[in-house]
Design a protein around this motif. Structure first.
Motif, PDB file in Angstrom:
ATOM      1  N   ALA A  40       0.828  -1.208   0.000  1.00 31.97           N
ATOM      2  CA  ALA A  40       0.000   0.000   0.000  1.00 31.97           C
ATOM      3  C   ALA A  40       0.865   1.262   0.000  1.00 31.97           C
ATOM      4  CB  ALA A  40      -0.931  -0.008   1.208  1.00 31.97           C
ATOM      5  N   LYS A  43       2.439   1.735  -3.346  1.00 32.24           N
ATOM      6  CA  LYS A  43       1.402   2.269  -4.227  1.00 32.24           C
ATOM      7  C   LYS A  43       1.251   3.779  -4.015  1.00 32.24           C
ATOM      8  CE  LYS A  43      -3.605   1.803  -5.047  1.00 32.24           C
ATOM      9  NZ  LYS A  43      -4.101   2.888  -4.195  1.00 32.24           N
ATOM     10  N   ARG A  91      -6.230  -7.158  -0.848  1.00 32.06           N
ATOM     11  CA  ARG A  91      -4.770  -7.066  -0.964  1.00 32.06           C
ATOM     12  C   ARG A  91      -4.345  -7.264  -2.413  1.00 32.06           C
ATOM     13  NH1 ARG A  91      -2.796 -10.819   4.168  1.00 32.06           N
ATOM     14  NH2 ARG A  91      -3.467  -9.416   5.850  1.00 32.06           N
ATOM     15  N   VAL A  94      -4.775  -4.093  -4.386  1.00 33.48           N
ATOM     16  CA  VAL A  94      -3.723  -3.107  -4.130  1.00 33.48           C
ATOM     17  C   VAL A  94      -2.481  -3.441  -4.954  1.00 33.48           C
ATOM     18  CG1 VAL A  94      -2.102  -2.219  -2.391  1.00 33.48           C
ATOM     19  CG2 VAL A  94      -4.521  -2.457  -1.831  1.00 33.48           C
ATOM     20  N   GLU A  97      -3.004  -2.793  -8.703  1.00 38.31           N
ATOM     21  CA  GLU A  97      -2.943  -1.373  -9.030  1.00 38.31           C
ATOM     22  C   GLU A  97      -1.515  -0.843  -8.922  1.00 38.31           C
ATOM     23  OE1 GLU A  97      -4.118   2.562 -10.006  1.00 38.31           O
ATOM     24  OE2 GLU A  97      -4.864   0.546 -10.435  1.00 38.31           O
TER      25      GLU A  97
END
Length: 274
Positions: A40, A43, A91, A94, A97
């Motif tokens: 995360a 990201k 998850r 995430v 992406e």
């Protein structure tokens, strides 16, 4: 006006005046293994890069002796329930992406591999613009061992870069490759000694940052043309959908438990119970 960096805990950011942003995995006591929050935060970094005009190059490295040991197996456990499967799905989204943001990065990404690069930390290197590595690093993708499947677009990038047979050896047999072997195969562009890595990586990054940015951007668009980007995005979606199915399967849960038990036993000097 000063650029405000994202406030993160598991990765460390340093922005240089030249426009070079350095992202370092920052769990050295755990070989920079990646928690769900690590994906995360990475990201967030990529979203910041996409949104910031002042970033010209991104350098990715690790603090301590490892680049990244890949997914933290202990934290990846979730119960085999409907709620547990939903956690895995979120998850997965995430990570999917994050990979898309790496594929479509508006600036060059340089990997500065300071030690072992395992799993997702290894596969995503093939999506970077350049990889520099210490000569002692190792590269490994233990997906079959965990009853997982290739991710990070490695199902197409590895065969294209390494050749299909070597790619199979890594993706199906979890073969550990040395930095020298990866350099010979064209995966790693430059080898360095440990104490020279960041000097070399930053010299290359500053060189890119100092060049005419329109020329760099247009050259990258020619090298990574829209057809290639579309293909990588499509493959990423396919891989991540399959990885989700693998991760909630009984054989994957059992395989992860066996590997984790083996790692713990090795640390404790005992024999695994499963």
């Amino acid at each position: 006006m000063a650029v405000e960096l994202p406030k993160l805990h598991l990765v460390k950011l340093t922005l240089h005046k030249s426009g070079v942003l350095v992202m370092a995995f920052n769990r050295p006591e755990n070989m920079n293994s990646m928690l769900p929050e690590s994906y995360a935060e990475w990201k967030q970094v990529m979203e910041f890069v996409h949104a910031s005009d002042g970033i010209r190059v991104l350098v990715v490295t690790g603090n301590g002796p490892a680049y990244s040991a890949g997914q933290d197996l202990k934290s990846s456990y979730v119960p085999a329930t409907k709620d547990g499967n939903e956690i895995v799905r979120l998850r997965k989204n995430v990570t999917c992406e994050l990979t898309r943001l790496i594929i479509t990065s508006p600036v060059p990404i340089i990997g500065a591999v300071n030690g072992p690069a395992i799993g997702y930390a290894c596969t995503t290197l093939a999506l970077f613009d350049l990889v520099v590595s210490v000569d002692t690093a190792i590269f490994r993708t233990p997906f079959a061992e965990l009853a997982f499947c290739p991710e990070g677009c490695s199902s197409i990038t590895f065969p294209r870069i390494l050749g299909p047979i070597v790619a199979n050896d890594m993706l199906l047999f979890s073969k550990t490759m040395t930095a020298k072997e990866m350099h010979q195969r064209g995966f790693v562009a430059r080898l360095t000694k440990s104490d020279e890595l960041m000097h070399v990586a930053m010299k290359l990054a500053n060189e890119l940052a100092g060049r005419a940015q329109t020329a760099i951007q247009n050259s990258r668009l020619l090298i990574r043309n829209q057809d290639l980007v579309d293909e990588l995005v499509r493959v990423n979606d396919i891989e991540m959908d399959e990885l989700y199915r693998r991760m909630i399967s009984d054989d994957a849960r059992q395989a992860v438990a066996r590997v984790f038990a083996r790692i713990q036993a090795k640390r404790n000097g005992t024999k695994p119970k499963i």
